[in-house]
Design an enzyme around this catalytic site. Sequence first.
Site: not given
Length: 205
Positions: A13-15
């Site tokens: 996941v990017s965040t």
Amino acid sequence: MDSNRFTALYARVSTLAQGSGLESQLNALETHCKRNSVESYRIYTDEGISGAKSSRPGLDKLMDDVRQGHISQVVVFSFSRFARSTKHLLLALEEFNSLGVRFVSISESLDTSTPIGKTVFSILAAISELERELIRERVRNGLVNARRKGKRLGRAKTRNSDLIQELRAKGLSYRRIAKLCRCSISTVHKELNSSPFDKSKPKVK
């Protein structure tokens, strides 16, 4: 298949705020293992890391284990969670193929061990090569058109041409001009030799 090898499950996941997204990916990956009677697997994750990053700790560790022969197959939720670009995906697939590692993407229903999966891989590789060739062709055409229009190619000059020529016209030496213009002597030499300046004027020490 070597009994010591295991399946690698990868999720990203990017965040950090997307914790539920990571959990849903892992649930889908573990469900896939249960449905396919995969008991020996290891989870690799990257949380809070953009897919555009060239280096990801979880993915880097996975690739190291692949190269050391520990992994028999890699299962991901989707291409976008695994690869940062089409080129990156293809390079990874080519490496997996050369090492006898199966690749499965759940969302795209791709399994490189099946005839359809192999065909899709071949198509992706062909598309990637076509993209590279189109880029090369555009670059070549751009250079040709620029030359036809009389445009100068290469890096733009950063030297102060007018000041260099003015100082030389006053009889200053190359060394003195370089010091005043804060550039190298070779830069001064290039500027004066590329201009119609009268090179016969003697240097002033």
